[in-house]
Design a protein around this motif. Structure first.
Motif, PDB file in Angstrom:
ATOM      1  N   VAL A   1       0.844  -1.197   0.000  1.00  0.00           N
ATOM      2  CA  VAL A   1       0.000   0.000   0.000  1.00  0.00           C
ATOM      3  C   VAL A   1       0.881   1.249   0.000  1.00  0.00           C
ATOM      4  N   TRP A   2       1.889   1.283   0.861  1.00  0.00           N
ATOM      5  CA  TRP A   2       2.814   2.412   0.870  1.00  0.00           C
ATOM      6  C   TRP A   2       3.651   2.441  -0.396  1.00  0.00           C
ATOM      7  N   GLY A   3       3.982   1.277  -0.926  1.00  0.00           N
ATOM      8  CA  GLY A   3       4.711   1.234  -2.186  1.00  0.00           C
ATOM      9  C   GLY A   3       3.918   1.857  -3.315  1.00  0.00           C
ATOM     10  N   LEU A   4       2.629   1.556  -3.384  1.00  0.00           N
ATOM     11  CA  LEU A   4       1.777   2.157  -4.411  1.00  0.00           C
ATOM     12  C   LEU A   4       1.606   3.661  -4.195  1.00  0.00           C
ATOM     13  N   ALA A   5       1.562   4.085  -2.933  1.00  0.00           N
ATOM     14  CA  ALA A   5       1.449   5.519  -2.645  1.00  0.00           C
ATOM     15  C   ALA A   5       2.703   6.267  -3.096  1.00  0.00           C
ATOM     16  N   VAL A   6       3.861   5.682  -2.834  1.00  0.00           N
ATOM     17  CA  VAL A   6       5.117   6.309  -3.267  1.00  0.00           C
ATOM     18  C   VAL A   6       5.227   6.263  -4.790  1.00  0.00           C
ATOM     19  N   LEU A   7       4.785   5.179  -5.403  1.00  0.00           N
ATOM     20  CA  LEU A   7       4.783   5.094  -6.866  1.00  0.00           C
ATOM     21  C   LEU A   7       3.898   6.184  -7.469  1.00  0.00           C
ATOM     22  N   ALA A   8       2.717   6.393  -6.905  1.00  0.00           N
ATOM     23  CA  ALA A   8       1.825   7.441  -7.406  1.00  0.00           C
ATOM     24  C   ALA A   8       2.451   8.823  -7.235  1.00  0.00           C
ATOM     25  N   GLY A   9       3.124   9.046  -6.122  1.00  0.00           N
ATOM     26  CA  GLY A   9       3.803  10.318  -5.915  1.00  0.00           C
ATOM     27  C   GLY A   9       4.940  10.526  -6.906  1.00  0.00           C
ATOM     28  N   GLY A  10       5.696   9.480  -7.155  1.00  0.00           N
ATOM     29  CA  GLY A  10       6.775   9.577  -8.129  1.00  0.00           C
ATOM     30  C   GLY A  10       6.275   9.798  -9.535  1.00  0.00           C
ATOM     31  N   LEU A  11       5.180   9.145  -9.894  1.00  0.00           N
ATOM     32  CA  LEU A  11       4.606   9.342 -11.227  1.00  0.00           C
ATOM     33  C   LEU A  11       4.033  10.745 -11.394  1.00  0.00           C
ATOM     34  N   SER A  12       3.522  11.317 -10.318  1.00  0.00           N
ATOM     35  CA  SER A  12       3.001  12.676 -10.426  1.00  0.00           C
ATOM     36  C   SER A  12       4.128  13.689 -10.605  1.00  0.00           C
ATOM     37  N   VAL A  13       5.280  13.418 -10.019  1.00  0.00           N
ATOM     38  CA  VAL A  13       6.429  14.309 -10.184  1.00  0.00           C
ATOM     39  C   VAL A  13       7.036  14.136 -11.567  1.00  0.00           C
ATOM     40  N   LEU A  14       7.150  12.903 -12.035  1.00  0.00           N
ATOM     41  CA  LEU A  14       7.791  12.603 -13.320  1.00  0.00           C
ATOM     42  C   LEU A  14       6.755  12.306 -14.397  1.00  0.00           C
ATOM     43  N   ARG A  15       5.738  13.128 -14.490  1.00  0.00           N
ATOM     44  CA  ARG A  15       4.649  12.824 -15.414  1.00  0.00           C
ATOM     45  C   ARG A  15       5.063  12.925 -16.868  1.00  0.00           C
ATOM     46  N   TRP A  16       5.967  13.824 -17.255  1.00  0.00           N
ATOM     47  CA  TRP A  16       6.337  13.958 -18.661  1.00  0.00           C
ATOM     48  C   TRP A  16       7.141  12.777 -19.176  1.00  0.00           C
ATOM     49  N   PRO A  17       8.139  12.271 -18.445  1.00  0.00           N
ATOM     50  CA  PRO A  17       8.810  11.060 -18.948  1.00  0.00           C
ATOM     51  C   PRO A  17       7.856   9.874 -19.091  1.00  0.00           C
ATOM     52  N   VAL A  18       6.920   9.739 -18.166  1.00  0.00           N
ATOM     53  CA  VAL A  18       5.952   8.637 -18.235  1.00  0.00           C
ATOM     54  C   VAL A  18       5.015   8.836 -19.421  1.00  0.00           C
ATOM     55  N   ARG A  19       4.577  10.068 -19.639  1.00  0.00           N
ATOM     56  CA  ARG A  19       3.685  10.360 -20.756  1.00  0.00           C
ATOM     57  C   ARG A  19       4.374  10.065 -22.089  1.00  0.00           C
ATOM     58  N   ARG A  20       5.643  10.457 -22.212  1.00  0.00           N
ATOM     59  CA  ARG A  20       6.383  10.183 -23.447  1.00  0.00           C
ATOM     60  C   ARG A  20       6.648   8.697 -23.637  1.00  0.00           C
ATOM     61  N   LEU A  21       6.869   7.959 -22.552  1.00  0.00           N
ATOM     62  CA  LEU A  21       7.053   6.521 -22.654  1.00  0.00           C
ATOM     63  C   LEU A  21       5.798   5.854 -23.199  1.00  0.00           C
ATOM     64  N   PHE A  22       4.638   6.231 -22.665  1.00  0.00           N
ATOM     65  CA  PHE A  22       3.393   5.642 -23.151  1.00  0.00           C
ATOM     66  C   PHE A  22       3.096   6.051 -24.588  1.00  0.00           C
ATOM     67  N   ALA A  23       3.453   7.279 -24.953  1.00  0.00           N
ATOM     68  CA  ALA A  23       3.252   7.705 -26.352  1.00  0.00           C
ATOM     69  C   ALA A  23       4.151   6.922 -27.285  1.00  0.00           C
ATOM     70  N   ALA A  24       5.383   6.667 -26.885  1.00  0.00           N
ATOM     71  CA  ALA A  24       6.294   5.871 -27.724  1.00  0.00           C
ATOM     72  C   ALA A  24       5.825   4.426 -27.834  1.00  0.00           C
ATOM     73  N   MET A  25       5.297   3.887 -26.761  1.00  0.00           N
ATOM     74  CA  MET A  25       4.789   2.517 -26.807  1.00  0.00           C
ATOM     75  C   MET A  25       3.547   2.444 -27.680  1.00  0.00           C
ATOM     76  N   HIS A  26       2.717   3.468 -27.662  1.00  0.00           N
ATOM     77  CA  HIS A  26       1.503   3.481 -28.460  1.00  0.00           C
ATOM     78  C   HIS A  26       1.823   3.603 -29.947  1.00  0.00           C
ATOM     79  N   ARG A  27       2.851   4.366 -30.301  1.00  0.00           N
ATOM     80  CA  ARG A  27       3.243   4.529 -31.685  1.00  0.00           C
ATOM     81  C   ARG A  27       3.788   3.244 -32.294  1.00  0.00           C
ATOM     82  N   ARG A  28       4.367   2.386 -31.500  1.00  0.00           N
ATOM     83  CA  ARG A  28       4.943   1.134 -31.996  1.00  0.00           C
ATOM     84  C   ARG A  28       3.894   0.109 -32.357  1.00  0.00           C
ATOM     85  N   ASP A  29       2.696   0.251 -31.843  1.00  0.00           N
ATOM     86  CA  ASP A  29       1.636  -0.720 -32.127  1.00  0.00           C
ATOM     87  C   ASP A  29       1.133  -0.652 -33.538  1.00  0.00           C
TER      88      ASP A  29
END
Length: 79
Positions: free
Chosen positions: A51-79
């Motif tokens: 539970v705390w691991g998921l909370a820290v993961l959510a906090g980290g994803l909110s801070v690093l939202r642009w790298p995550v967004r670009r990763l998902f966009a790159a993965m979507h383009r490959r399909d």
């Protein structure tokens, strides 16, 4: 508060300070934050549970939202 949670909070403070810096440092700093954040996330999950691991993961994803967004966009383009 365990040492792992305190380290995760310190990581979040450092990430916030980096965000206040010049824009040219954001991407190199993002890679450094990712490299440091993954072991901290594992440590928090190991010491405090998923539970705390998921909370820290959510906090980290909110801070690093642009790298995550670009990763998902790159993965979507490959399909």
């Amino acid at each position: 508060m365990t040492l792992s949670l305190a380290t995760a909070c310190l990581w979040a403070v450092i990430a916030s300070l980096i965000a206040l810096g010049p824009r040219r440092f954001h991407w190199p700093a993002a890679w450094g934050l990712i490299a440091a954040g993954v072991p901290i996330l594992g440590w928090v999950t190991y010491e405090n549970g998923p539970v705390w691991g998921l909370a820290v993961l959510a906090g980290g994803l909110s801070v690093l939202r642009w790298p995550v967004r670009r990763l998902f966009a790159a993965m979507h383009r490959r399909d």
